[in-house]
Design a protein around this motif. Structure first.
Motif, PDB file in Angstrom:
ATOM      1  N   SER A 258       0.844  -1.202   0.000  1.00  0.00           N
ATOM      2  CA  SER A 258       0.000   0.000   0.000  1.00  0.00           C
ATOM      3  C   SER A 258       0.880   1.252   0.000  1.00  0.00           C
ATOM      4  N   GLY A 259       0.251   2.372  -0.338  1.00  0.00           N
ATOM      5  CA  GLY A 259       0.964   3.645  -0.274  1.00  0.00           C
ATOM      6  C   GLY A 259       1.191   4.236  -1.645  1.00  0.00           C
ATOM      7  N   SER A 260       1.953   5.332  -1.655  1.00  0.00           N
ATOM      8  CA  SER A 260       2.117   6.090  -2.894  1.00  0.00           C
ATOM      9  C   SER A 260       3.242   5.566  -3.784  1.00  0.00           C
ATOM     10  N   THR A 261       4.055   4.635  -3.295  1.00  0.00           N
ATOM     11  CA  THR A 261       5.145   4.080  -4.112  1.00  0.00           C
ATOM     12  C   THR A 261       4.676   2.859  -4.885  1.00  0.00           C
TER      13      THR A 261
ATOM     14  N   ASP B 219       6.442  -3.760  -1.169  1.00  0.00           N
ATOM     15  CA  ASP B 219       5.663  -2.777  -0.406  1.00  0.00           C
ATOM     16  C   ASP B 219       6.524  -1.547  -0.115  1.00  0.00           C
ATOM     17  N   GLY B 220       5.860  -0.444   0.195  1.00  0.00           N
ATOM     18  CA  GLY B 220       6.554   0.770   0.608  1.00  0.00           C
ATOM     19  C   GLY B 220       6.861   0.732   2.096  1.00  0.00           C
ATOM     20  N   ALA B 221       7.413   1.828   2.606  1.00  0.00           N
ATOM     21  CA  ALA B 221       7.695   1.932   4.049  1.00  0.00           C
ATOM     22  C   ALA B 221       7.756   3.398   4.431  1.00  0.00           C
ATOM     23  N   ASP B 222       7.519   3.663   5.692  1.00  0.00           N
ATOM     24  CA  ASP B 222       7.616   5.036   6.185  1.00  0.00           C
ATOM     25  C   ASP B 222       9.053   5.380   6.571  1.00  0.00           C
TER      26      ASP B 222
ATOM     27  N   LYS C 160       6.034   0.913   9.344  1.00  0.00           N
ATOM     28  CA  LYS C 160       4.990   0.874   8.335  1.00  0.00           C
ATOM     29  C   LYS C 160       3.647   1.160   9.022  1.00  0.00           C
ATOM     30  N   GLY C 161       2.682   1.577   8.209  1.00  0.00           N
ATOM     31  CA  GLY C 161       1.361   1.837   8.779  1.00  0.00           C
ATOM     32  C   GLY C 161       0.952   3.288   8.730  1.00  0.00           C
ATOM     33  N   GLY C 162       1.771   4.126   8.030  1.00  0.00           N
ATOM     34  CA  GLY C 162       1.378   5.523   7.852  1.00  0.00           C
ATOM     35  C   GLY C 162       0.014   5.636   7.176  1.00  0.00           C
ATOM     36  N   GLY C 163      -0.331   4.616   6.423  1.00  0.00           N
ATOM     37  CA  GLY C 163      -1.647   4.580   5.766  1.00  0.00           C
ATOM     38  C   GLY C 163      -2.592   3.594   6.449  1.00  0.00           C
ATOM     39  N   ALA C 164      -2.217   3.155   7.638  1.00  0.00           N
ATOM     40  CA  ALA C 164      -3.050   2.256   8.462  1.00  0.00           C
ATOM     41  C   ALA C 164      -3.252   0.873   7.832  1.00  0.00           C
ATOM     42  N   CYS C 165      -2.320   0.433   7.015  1.00  0.00           N
ATOM     43  CA  CYS C 165      -2.476  -0.858   6.327  1.00  0.00           C
ATOM     44  C   CYS C 165      -1.559  -1.944   6.878  1.00  0.00           C
TER      45      CYS C 165
ATOM     46  N   GLU D 135      -0.387  -5.769   5.586  1.00  0.00           N
ATOM     47  CA  GLU D 135       0.956  -5.714   4.998  1.00  0.00           C
ATOM     48  C   GLU D 135       1.884  -6.718   5.677  1.00  0.00           C
TER      49      GLU D 135
ATOM     50  N   LYS E  95      13.327   8.007   3.131  1.00  0.00           N
ATOM     51  CA  LYS E  95      12.947   6.950   4.077  1.00  0.00           C
ATOM     52  C   LYS E  95      14.151   6.185   4.631  1.00  0.00           C
TER      53      LYS E  95
HETATM   54  O1  LIG Z   1       0.029   1.809   5.792  1.00  0.00           O
HETATM   55  C1  LIG Z   1       0.716   2.190   4.855  1.00  0.00           C
HETATM   56  C2  LIG Z   1       1.929   1.558   4.437  1.00  0.00           C
HETATM   57  O2  LIG Z   1       2.709   0.995   5.442  1.00  0.00           O
HETATM   58  C3  LIG Z   1       2.758   2.265   3.382  1.00  0.00           C
HETATM   59  O3  LIG Z   1       3.462   1.269   2.733  1.00  0.00           O
HETATM   60  C4  LIG Z   1       3.696   3.276   3.950  1.00  0.00           C
HETATM   61  O4  LIG Z   1       2.941   4.252   4.640  1.00  0.00           O
HETATM   62  C5  LIG Z   1       4.548   3.937   2.879  1.00  0.00           C
HETATM   63  O5  LIG Z   1       3.780   4.670   2.002  1.00  0.00           O
HETATM   64  P1  LIG Z   1       4.399   5.609   0.886  1.00  0.00           P
HETATM   65  O6  LIG Z   1       4.933   4.737  -0.202  1.00  0.00           O
HETATM   66  O7  LIG Z   1       3.237   6.457   0.447  1.00  0.00           O
HETATM   67  O8  LIG Z   1       5.448   6.436   1.542  1.00  0.00           O
END
Ligand SMILES: O=C[C@H](O)[C@H](O)[C@H](O)COP(=O)(O)O
Length: 310
Positions: free
Chosen positions: A84-87, A140-143, A153-158, A162, A180
């Protein structure tokens, strides 16, 4: 055309004094203007199109995602976890580019609503982890990611789904932009460790967290809705910042938080990732491996990317 060399180095397109000629002021008939009678001021050469800072970050995300897909999603991989996330949209983009033939007998497992939409919109086959509990690879992405590949992880509550998909996969790979990459978790991501909790237990877990070292732990509130954020699993999320000395040992912290009754899952991913890919501002990619090795893919060897404002 590869044109990553100017990545992020010139981020302002605002004209500076002296670059552009002053506009000619209208003159009355017969009146002499200094602009008409003197040599015209030099005309500045057209300015090259330069990316905005936002685009630089997006390109970095895309570089990381594409490089990771090229290296870890092979034709023989049939069950693939999508984070999940923007990446992650760039992960799906690169997988789709592998072609219909290779994708037609693959199944893709989402980590939440957003990735489910990505999979469906890309016309890829959707599955779920209860049907496919063994995945070939999850990306997956990461914060934030530390020097040992532990991640917040979990900035998007997923992070619950995940973590299930990361654990179920033969290979779990993180993709992120340069912001990051840290030595110690909590350095750049200062909002705290995301903790998914059963709604009725949130106040008790908050009390527990205050006592074990996070006095500023708070319930995550929604921004376009009155009340708390509700995860895809119907739970609440607490963000708990901990002091640096506790963040230096994220595995111990993870086990302490996870033992609190009412906690569903903790957004600390320890000893899970095989590799983390970080897209850089200059078009290169840094790869950190689980065994401590690092690898640097320079921009000449990175996947070619269009450098356009998106
Ligand atoms: O809950 C959200 C996830 O852990 C995302 O993978 C994480 O927040 C990274 O998201 P982004 O790619 O938008 O930085």
């Amino acid at each position: 055309m590869r044109c990553l060399d100017s990545f992020g180095l010139h981020t302002s397109s605002t004209p500076t004094d002296g670059v552009y000629p002053q506009p000619l002021r209208p003159t009355l008939a017969g009146q002499t203007s200094q602009f008409i009678t003197s040599t015209p001021p030099p005309v500045a050469a057209p300015q090259p199109k330069v990316p905005s800072p936002v685009t630089v970050v997006e390109q970095a995300k895309r570089l990381a995602a594409w490089t990771a897909v090229d290296r870890h999603v092979h034709p023989e991989h049939k069950v693939i976890g999508i984070g999940s996330g923007s990446t992650v949209p760039y992960v799906v983009e690169r997988i789709v580019a592998q072609g219909k033939a290779v994708n037609k007998d693959r199944v893709f497992i989402p980590t939440g609503f957003q990735s489910k939409e990505l999979i469906v919109n890309a016309k890829l086959l959707l599955g779920d982890v209860d049907q496919y509990p063994m995945l070939d690879v999850t990306i997956d992405g990461a914060d934030e990611v530390d020097r040992d590949l532990n991640a917040i992880k979990g900035g998007g509550a997923c992070h619950l789904r995940e973590k299930v998909l990361a654990e179920a996969a033969d290979t779990f790979v993180i993709v992120a932009d340069y912001r990051k990459n840290s030595e110690v978790l909590g350095t750049n991501w200062t909002k705290g460790v995301p903790i998914e909790v059963a709604p009725f237990a949130y106040a008790k877990v908050l009390q527990n967290l205050h006592l074990i070292g996070s006095p500023k732990a708070t319930l995550r509130m929604a921004t376009a809705k009155a009340g708390p954020v509700v995860s895809d699993n119907g739970n609440f999320v607490i963000d708990a910042p901990f002091p640096e000395d506790m963040m230096r040992d994220p595995y111990t912290l993870l086990t302490r938080i996870k033992m609190l009754t009412g906690v569903v899952e903790v957004g600390l991913f320890c000893h899970m990732a095989k590799a983390a890919y970080f897209g850089n501002q200059d078009g290169s990619v840094l790869i950190k491996w689980h065994d401590g090795r690092t690898e640097h893919v320079d921009s000449a060897n990175s996947p070619a990317l269009p450098l356009t404002d998106e």
